[in-house]
Motif scaffolding. Structure first.
Motif, short mmCIF file in Angstrom:
data_model
loop_
_atom_site.label_atom_id
_atom_site.label_comp_id
_atom_site.label_asym_id
_atom_site.label_seq_id
_atom_site.Cartn_x
_atom_site.Cartn_y
_atom_site.Cartn_z
N GLU A 233 0.52 6.80 -2.09
CA GLU A 233 -0.79 7.41 -1.83
C GLU A 233 -0.08 8.60 -0.72
N GLN B 258 0.85 -1.06 -0.62
CA GLN B 258 0.22 -0.09 0.18
C GLN B 258 0.79 1.03 -0.40
N HIS C 278 6.46 8.63 -9.07
CA HIS C 278 5.74 10.02 -9.34
C HIS C 278 6.15 10.90 -9.59
N ASP D 228 1.19 11.48 -1.49
CA ASP D 228 0.44 13.25 -1.90
C ASP D 228 -0.08 13.38 -0.25
N GLY D 229 -0.64 12.66 0.05
CA GLY D 229 -1.47 13.30 1.63
C GLY D 229 -0.28 13.51 2.66
N ARG E 297 2.43 1.98 -3.15
CA ARG E 297 1.88 2.52 -4.52
C ARG E 297 1.78 4.28 -4.36
#
Length: 149
Positions: free
Chosen positions: A101, A96, A134, A104-105, A99
């Motif tokens: 994510e 996870q 990315h 971005d957070g 990936r």
């Protein structure tokens, strides 16, 4: 002489690629050639397009290589080389994180564990993924380096 106009997607793509490569003078000249509908330019569009795509690809490869070097990873490691079967690491969580994510957070990832548990390998794999997929700038620090800094 039939004009190309701005509706010719291949010619417009050449102009967009030139701007993306920060070749503004050439992009302006191409814009003018598109407006004039120059037959020689129209014939050259496929070759120009191929050359510009090659330059864009080369710049991207060089940029990734530079960012990997600037990150100062101890070695190039990715998840393909990590042995989840012989580790207590939560594979689903690592995949996870892989990936990206959390980037971005603007979340942090802290890896804790004894020597040889895979912290450096996983941190490096996450960093390399961030650079290669990315397009993020990354800097690797060991705990000792970070404390000393």
């Amino acid at each position: 002489m039939s004009g190309l106009g701005r509706h010719d997607p291949a010619s417009a793509a050449v102009e967009v690629m030139l701007r993306g490569l920060k070749m503004y003078g050439m992009a302006q000249a191409v814009g003018e050639l598109i407006e004039q509908g120059a037959p020689a330019f129209k014939a050259a569009v496929p070759i120009l397009s191929q050359l510009l795509k090659a330059e864009m690809s080369e710049r991207e490869v060089r940029s990734i290589a530079y960012q990997i070097k600037a990150a100062r990873f101890p070695a190039y490691k990715d998840l393909a080389g990590f042995d989840f079967a012989s580790s207590e690491v939560n594979e689903a969580l690592v995949r996870q994180l892989h990936r990206g994510e959390f980037i971005d957070g603007a979340h942090n990832v802290v890896a804790l564990g004894g020597p040889g548990t895979g912290k450096t390998h996983i941190a490096t794999a996450l960093g390399i993924q961030a650079v290669e997929h990315h397009r993020k700038k990354v800097r690797f620090f060991s705990t000792v380096d970070l404390v000393n800094a």
